[in-house]
Design a protein around this motif. Structure first.
Motif, short mmCIF file in Angstrom:
data_model
loop_
_atom_site.label_atom_id
_atom_site.label_comp_id
_atom_site.label_asym_id
_atom_site.label_seq_id
_atom_site.Cartn_x
_atom_site.Cartn_y
_atom_site.Cartn_z
N GLN A 1 1.05 -2.09 3.47
CA GLN A 1 -0.03 -1.03 2.86
C GLN A 1 -0.26 0.13 3.84
O GLN A 1 0.25 0.35 4.95
CB GLN A 1 -1.49 -1.79 2.96
N ILE A 2 -0.89 1.01 3.08
CA ILE A 2 -1.22 2.36 3.72
C ILE A 2 -2.81 2.37 3.80
O ILE A 2 -3.18 2.44 2.38
CB ILE A 2 -0.71 3.56 3.18
N GLU A 3 -3.46 2.66 4.69
CA GLU A 3 -4.83 2.59 4.55
C GLU A 3 -5.51 3.96 4.94
O GLU A 3 -5.00 4.45 5.88
CB GLU A 3 -5.61 1.45 5.38
N VAL A 4 -6.36 4.46 4.26
CA VAL A 4 -7.14 5.45 4.64
C VAL A 4 -8.68 5.23 4.55
O VAL A 4 -9.33 4.98 3.60
CB VAL A 4 -7.13 6.75 3.56
N SER A 5 -9.04 4.66 6.07
CA SER A 5 -10.27 4.30 6.26
C SER A 5 -11.60 5.28 5.82
O SER A 5 -11.52 6.53 5.62
CB SER A 5 -10.54 3.89 7.81
N SER B 1 -14.15 -0.75 2.46
CA SER B 1 -13.67 -0.19 3.95
C SER B 1 -12.66 0.98 3.84
O SER B 1 -12.40 1.47 4.72
CB SER B 1 -12.84 -1.29 4.44
N GLY B 2 -12.39 1.40 2.45
CA GLY B 2 -11.05 2.46 2.58
C GLY B 2 -10.48 2.56 1.29
O GLY B 2 -10.70 1.81 0.21
N TYR B 3 -9.47 3.21 1.26
CA TYR B 3 -8.57 3.40 0.16
C TYR B 3 -7.11 2.95 0.59
O TYR B 3 -6.80 3.15 1.64
CB TYR B 3 -8.35 4.93 -0.11
N TYR B 4 -6.41 2.11 -0.36
CA TYR B 4 -5.29 1.76 0.25
C TYR B 4 -4.15 1.85 -1.02
O TYR B 4 -4.38 2.02 -2.20
CB TYR B 4 -5.57 0.22 0.17
N ILE B 5 -3.07 1.98 -0.43
CA ILE B 5 -1.83 1.77 -1.23
C ILE B 5 -0.91 0.88 -0.84
O ILE B 5 -0.34 0.48 0.25
CB ILE B 5 -0.85 3.43 -1.13
N LEU B 6 -0.43 -0.16 -1.74
CA LEU B 6 0.32 -1.41 -1.55
C LEU B 6 1.74 -1.17 -2.17
O LEU B 6 2.00 -0.57 -3.12
CB LEU B 6 -0.50 -2.44 -2.40
N TYR B 7 2.69 -1.71 -1.30
CA TYR B 7 4.05 -2.17 -1.84
C TYR B 7 4.16 -3.50 -1.78
O TYR B 7 4.15 -4.27 -0.79
CB TYR B 7 4.98 -1.10 -0.73
N CYS B 8 4.63 -4.14 -2.94
CA CYS B 8 5.02 -5.39 -2.59
C CYS B 8 6.32 -5.83 -2.37
O CYS B 8 7.31 -5.43 -2.81
CB CYS B 8 4.98 -6.02 -4.43
N VAL B 9 6.26 -6.38 -1.29
CA VAL B 9 7.40 -7.26 -0.51
C VAL B 9 7.92 -8.51 -1.17
O VAL B 9 9.04 -8.71 -1.69
CB VAL B 9 7.14 -7.32 0.90
N ASP B 10 7.00 -9.30 -1.43
CA ASP B 10 7.17 -10.51 -2.00
C ASP B 10 5.91 -11.10 -3.02
O ASP B 10 4.96 -11.34 -2.22
CB ASP B 10 7.45 -11.59 -0.93
N SER B 11 6.13 -11.09 -4.13
CA SER B 11 5.12 -11.49 -5.09
C SER B 11 4.78 -12.99 -5.31
O SER B 11 3.60 -13.28 -5.72
CB SER B 11 5.34 -10.98 -6.47
N PHE B 12 5.46 -13.73 -4.37
CA PHE B 12 5.11 -15.11 -4.22
C PHE B 12 5.85 -15.65 -3.24
O PHE B 12 7.16 -16.11 -3.17
CB PHE B 12 5.36 -15.95 -5.65
N ASN B 13 5.13 -15.69 -2.05
CA ASN B 13 5.74 -16.16 -0.79
C ASN B 13 5.72 -17.58 -0.84
O ASN B 13 4.44 -18.14 -0.43
CB ASN B 13 4.91 -15.31 0.50
N GLU B 14 6.71 -18.28 -1.07
CA GLU B 14 6.72 -19.74 -1.22
C GLU B 14 6.32 -20.31 0.28
O GLU B 14 5.69 -21.50 0.15
CB GLU B 14 8.06 -20.21 -1.55
#
Length: 348
Positions: free
Chosen positions: A203-207, A291-304
């Motif tokens: 994630q990138i957070e802009v608080s 709490s802020g604005y976020y940009i997300l990058y999916c690493v694992d859509s289902f972490n087993e």
């Protein structure tokens, strides 16, 4: 059981550490290190250990028909000393918690409560037809021998700790684990993957909040919030051109932590919905929550692994809740007597 601490001995240690960090406001390693320094500075001279004035096999506690001797209690005490003193020195036991009690006083209470619980569970074993097998007894013998060698010879002599003492403790712990398992075997363990699904994102957070000198949250003004939103939109354009989202996030996020493995309830609904909707390798649009604005990058859509671990945590919570209800009933069926003059000999 071999090559690991006994379950209930471990529980005591965990309870104490949780109490210590909670009561003294410790939240990270840096703060704990500072506490270490504070503890060492709080007493320039090491406190001298007091020689026991009671017989080491004297009964200190009676639970139902079971008598608990002084030397048995000292095994638990020595374990805690072994766990805490190397990092905090022996002055940790005089450290004052926010409750007003010292850490040593808290430790004594936890040791007492856990021993009482262990003894009651061993007595309840017969009601569940729970016994130890020959193979389990052999395993306990091996563990007792291994554990005994870890106790200093001077402590063994000083407190009268021998093989029989350690074997009895190991046996109690092992039998209590079996009682716990049998007593909670009817707990509902059916949990779907969807209920506890865990995903991993960068994630990138802009608080959109700051804190004053007292640590209280201060919301941004509308103008500041708009500026934060514009910053997030610019970061989104930039990161889409980057090959390494993680490195870019490290340099541009208001949150020093970039990677999160999360499930329902761990973040805001807006955040979770966006995270769960992403496919692996994809980047979200700008997400807004309180709490802020976020940009997300999916690493694992289902972490087993994380999902399986979450299932285990929920099942464990259900088992603990069911067990505590049972134990409350059991506790009322047994008389507990403490010989205060001998109990006062137990000091850290």
């Amino acid at each position: 059981m071999r090559n690991r601490r006994m379950k209930y001995l471990g529980i005591i240690a965990v309870l104490l550490m949780l109490t210590f960090t909670a009561c003294s406001g410790k939240k990270d390693n840096k703060t704990i290190d500072n506490t270490n320094k504070e503890l060492m500075q709080s007493n320039e001279t090491d406190s001298k250990e007091v020689e026991p004035t009671v017989k080491t096999d004297a009964t200190i506690l009676t639970v139902g028909d079971i008598k608990v001797p002084y030397n048995e209690v000292m095994v638990y005490v020595l374990l805690l000393k072994e766990l805490y003193e190397p990092n905090f020195t022996n002055v940790i036991w005089d450290y004052k918690l926010d409750t007003g009690a010292t850490f040593g006083e808290m430790a004594r209470e936890e040791v007492l409560n856990q021993i009482i619980q262990l003894k009651i569970m061993t007595m309840e074993a017969q009601n569940f037809d729970t016994v130890l097998t020959d193979d389990e007894l052999i395993e306990i013998e091996n563990y007792a021998n291994e554990y005994l060698t870890g106790i200093k010879e001077e402590d063994r002599e000083k407190y009268g700790i021998d093989y029989d003492t350690v074997f009895k403790i190991c046996k109690d712990n092992f039998l209590s684990e079996k009682v716990f398992d049998v007593a909670t075997m009817d707990v509902d363990t059916s949990i779907s993957d969807e209920e506890v699904k865990q995903v991993t994102v960068y994630q990138i957070e802009v608080s959109t909040a700051s804190k004053d000198k007292n640590g209280d949250v201060i919301a941004l003004s509308d103008e500041e919030k708009e500026a934060a939103h514009n910053k997030a939109k610019k970061l989104l354009k930039k990161v889409k051109k980057e090959e390494d989202f993680y490195s870019f996030a490290l340099s541009n996020s208001d949150d020093s932590q970039v990677e999160y493995t999360i499930g329902r309830g761990d973040k805001s609904d807006e955040y979770i919905d966006a995270a769960f909707a992403l496919e692996e390798g994809k980047i979200s649009k700008v997400i807004e929550d309180e709490s802020g604005y976020y940009i997300l990058y999916c690493v694992d859509s289902f972490n087993e692994d994380a999902t399986a671990q979450k299932k285990e945590e929920i099942i464990s919570e259900r088992q603990d809740e069911a067990f505590q209800k049972l134990y409350k009933e059991w506790l009322g069926n047994y008389k507990v007597k403490i010989k205060q003059e001998i109990w006062d000999e137990i000091q850290f």
